[in-house]
Design a protein around this motif. Structure first.
Motif, PDB file in Angstrom:
ATOM      1  N   SER A 607      10.993  39.831  -4.523  1.00 49.44           N
ATOM      2  CA  SER A 607       9.636  40.013  -5.051  1.00 49.44           C
ATOM      3  C   SER A 607       8.614  40.103  -3.929  1.00 49.44           C
ATOM      4  N   ALA A 608       8.733  39.220  -2.947  1.00 50.75           N
ATOM      5  CA  ALA A 608       7.794  39.244  -1.821  1.00 50.75           C
ATOM      6  C   ALA A 608       7.910  40.549  -1.052  1.00 50.75           C
ATOM      7  N   TRP A 609       9.134  41.018  -0.863  1.00 45.52           N
ATOM      8  CA  TRP A 609       9.336  42.260  -0.114  1.00 45.52           C
ATOM      9  C   TRP A 609       8.734  43.442  -0.870  1.00 45.52           C
ATOM     10  N   ILE A 610       8.938  43.479  -2.182  1.00 42.02           N
ATOM     11  CA  ILE A 610       8.358  44.574  -2.985  1.00 42.02           C
ATOM     12  C   ILE A 610       6.837  44.522  -2.913  1.00 42.02           C
ATOM     13  N   GLY A 611       6.270  43.311  -3.017  1.00 40.92           N
ATOM     14  CA  GLY A 611       4.819  43.179  -2.945  1.00 40.92           C
ATOM     15  C   GLY A 611       4.257  43.632  -1.616  1.00 40.92           C
ATOM     16  N   GLU A 612       5.010  43.433  -0.560  1.00 42.25           N
ATOM     17  CA  GLU A 612       4.541  43.785   0.778  1.00 42.25           C
ATOM     18  C   GLU A 612       4.746  45.254   1.099  1.00 42.25           C
ATOM     19  N   HIS A 613       5.862  45.830   0.611  1.00 40.71           N
ATOM     20  CA  HIS A 613       6.241  47.177   1.033  1.00 40.71           C
ATOM     21  C   HIS A 613       6.091  48.242  -0.063  1.00 40.71           C
ATOM     22  N   PHE A 615       3.773  47.898  -2.897  1.00 39.48           N
ATOM     23  CA  PHE A 615       2.644  47.550  -3.770  1.00 39.48           C
ATOM     24  C   PHE A 615       2.012  48.791  -4.394  1.00 39.48           C
ATOM     25  N   GLN A 616       1.934  49.848  -3.624  1.00 35.11           N
ATOM     26  CA  GLN A 616       1.244  51.045  -4.097  1.00 35.11           C
ATOM     27  C   GLN A 616       1.964  51.729  -5.252  1.00 35.11           C
TER      28      GLN A 616
END
Length: 658
Positions: A607-613, A615-616
């Motif tokens: 989840s953190a990785w998706i939010g960081e990479h 997000f758009q």
């Protein structure tokens, strides 16, 4: 102190003296450098050199020695150049660990020395594995491993000696009883009169000697090794000595009564042996002076040369890459012929083929031999491959994981079965500090697979049902695989065994006999680090692994109106970021589903990785569907409420309504 030269000639006695003198003079130089502020820390072995030097010279050059941090004499007696050692101590790029670890925390295959980690005791199990490899090869070698009197209180001490005793391994367990564990005197560390008495409880021979008498040390080790090479078995050797300086120099020695220093000063191993040689006319006082001057000049040159060696350059990608032994997987495609197999049978088939493919592969675990394991995965293996390669172990997870690393160091592959993944806690240190960091520290592979029967579904409660993959996914140096189907259970297991890096192989107990599918015949491998897309839809993406895959499939089957992309990660370390990113781009909505608890489960990392990479690409927050933040209950009603599956429909509904 009485020295018995027996049949040793003058040349031998003189060489022994030179080997004893050299580390003492190095240590004295190091203490000066410490006072000058040119080095930062030193663990002194002054007064204990006879043990290191005498034992090392009694071992054959191709026999492994596993020393501790006061055993400079082991390294110098094996003729490791002082410049190389000094570079190691100073964290230079030319040191054995390239500046990554301190003092003697390294190994070297060139000199057959395997250094310790800071946790006292784990190196003893490595000695078991090294010795086991020699036994399986039919090689008549002994292994020597050091420990201190303080570490005899640790479980690793008991486990390693017990395994060596049960398996008749040719290991000398040498206890340097130097009186103090940091500031704790031996009277506060153990109740028995002598540590050598512990041998009785293991049914092995125990010997106590004067550790300050170099001839007694040499003769004892020489006699033991000659015997156990021919008749393999362990021996416990207690060497009585004293620590003449602090645990390390900064700790001082104020806690030690002066009377003990006075007593042991009279037993100084170097001074006494030197006096003996002069009395025997092996050397004169003038020759002693000349020898010391020559050694001093050599030490000065080597040390100053080491100070000029290059410092490491920061290289973040290289640091991360060096957590793993270099290996590029060549995926072996499956055959077109397939047979229906249960998930459990696919694992058995994979192990069977691996045992054929790798004659140096050893399986170890509780009850895995004649009984066939708690889940009967290795049933019939002993008849096919012998008890030498399919080994029942005592209940000692730490020792067996450590023995697996020892096997790897000495040219073997190892698969260690945890009877239940929950029990890995008892071997945790060996996995996260020894297996995971060995290559990074000194370039050695750790060719060990740990099988982890995991998960819920049988009402087994808090200690037989945990999904504990997240304990390890955050540990660099480990690879983590988690197959959801029989085809991957076989292919990922073979890939894990092929890989020379440590792999934790999670296999779900609830799938063992409940899931059957076509599995390709013969040998093939599944790519480690590559996810697979099981369905392609537009509504949202489910990213999951293990039993979560089947929860998701059941949900989509029961809700055909929902059109979702389903990703089975298959591997959690390394995990397939490219496939996850593509799924996020495609749907814009994501649920991460796993059986583990919510807080700090592996889904949090995704989840953190998706939010960081990514997000758009998101049209809604990333949502996690995981099990309750509680221990796992035994009662089936409570267990069902605990599981993430009970909240999957609710989570999907929430996501679609956002």
């Amino acid at each position: 102190m009485h020295f018995n030269r027996t049949d040793k000639d003058d040349k031998f006695l003189l060489n022994l003296y030179k080997k004893l003198l050299y580390p003492r003079m190095v240590e004295e130089k190091m203490l000066k450098l410490l006072r000058q502020g040119r080095i930062g820390k030193w663990f002194s072995g002054i007064g204990q050199e006879a043990i290191s030097v005498g034992s090392t010279l009694a071992m054959q050059r191709d026999e492994y020695i596993l020393p501790m941090h006061r055993n400079l004499g082991v390294f110098t007696a094996r003729d490791i150049p002082l410049k190389k050692l000094m570079a190691q101590w100073q964290g230079k790029i030319s040191g054995f660990t390239k500046g990554r670890d301190r003092s003697f925390h390294f190994g070297t295959q060139d000199y057959k020395i395997i250094g310790m980690i800071s946790h006292l005791g784990p190196q003893m199990a490595l000695a078991d594995g090294i010795a086991l490899a020699d036994v399986l090869k039919g090689k008549q070698n002994a292994t020597l491993v050091f420990t201190g009197e303080g570490a005899t209180s640790e479980g690793d001490f008991h486990e390693a000696i017990n395994v060596a005793a049960v398996w008749n391994l040719p290991v000398i367990f040498l206890i340097e009883n130097n009186g103090y564990g940091l500031s704790t005197p031996k009277s506060e560390q153990f109740k028995c009169k002598d540590l050598v008495d512990k041998a009785i409880g293991y049914g092995i021979e125990g010997i106590q000697i004067d550790g300050n008498n170099i001839l007694e040390v040499y003769d004892t080790i020489d006699r033991i090794t000659k015997d156990i090479r021919k008749t393999p078995r362990p021996v416990l050797l207690e060497c009585l000595t004293f620590r003449m300086r602090g645990h390390e120099e900064a700790s001082g020695t104020k806690y030690v009564p002066q009377v003990l220093f006075d007593e042991w000063e009279e037993k100084d191993p170097l001074k006494n042996y030197e006096a003996f040689l002069i009395q025997q006319e092996v050397i004169t006082s003038d020759e002693v002076i000349d020898l010391k001057l020559a050694i001093k000049r050599d030490i000065e040159l080597e040390i100053e040369a080491a100070f000029t060696e290059e410092e490491p350059e920061a290289n973040s990608p290289q640091e991360e890459a060096d957590m793993y032994f270099p290996f590029t997987q060549t995926v072996i495609a499956p055959s077109k012929l397939s047979t229906d197999k249960r998930y459990l049978d696919a694992i058995t088939d994979g192990l069977d083929l691996a045992m054929q493919q790798y004659p140096n592969l050893v399986l170890m675990g509780q009850d895995i031999a004649d009984y066939g394991g708690a889940f009967k995965i290795t049933d019939g293996f002993t008849a096919k491959y012998s008890k030498g390669r399919v080994r029942n172990t005592p209940i000692c997870e730490s020792a067996i994981v450590g023995a697996g690393l020892g096997l790897s160091i000495n040219g073997y592959k190892a698969v260690v079965e945890m009877q239940f993944a929950d029990f890995v806690t008892c071997g945790f240190n060996q996995i996260v500090n020894n297996l995971a960091k060995t290559h990074y520290r000194w370039g050695e592979k750790a060719d060990v697979v740990v099988r982890m029967p995991t998960g819920v579904g049988s009402g087994a409660g808090p200690f037989h049902s945990q999904s504990n993959e997240a304990w390890f996914t955050k540990t660099p140096g480990l690879k983590i695989v988690y197959p959801a189907f029989p085809v991957d259970a076989k292919g990922l297991l073979l890939a894990a065994i092929e890989d020379p890096n440590p792999v934790l192989y999670f296999e779900h107990k609830n799938l063992y006999r409940s899931l059957t599918a076509l599995v390709p015949d013969g040998y093939y491998t599944t790519p480690i680090g590559k996810a697979v897309k099981l369905s392609n839809g537009n509504s949202f993406s489910i990213i999951t692994y293990g039993l979560g895959v089947h929860w998701a499939l059941d949900y989509l089957k029961n809700n055909p109106e929902i059109n979702a992309t389903l990703i089975d990660l298959r591997t959690l370390q390394p995990w397939d970021k490219e496939t996850v990113e593509a799924a996020v781009k495609h749907t814009g909505r994501v649920i991460i589903l796993h059986e583990d608890t919510l807080t700090s489960g592996f889904g949090a990392e995704i989840s953190a990785w998706i939010g960081e990479h990514c997000f758009q690409y998101l049209d809604a927050p990333v949502m996690r569907c995981a099990s309750l933040d509680s221990a796992i209950p035994m009662n089936k009603i409570l267990e069902q409420d605990f599981l993430a599956n009970s909240r999957l429909a609710q989570t999907v509904d929430k996501l679609l309504k956002y």
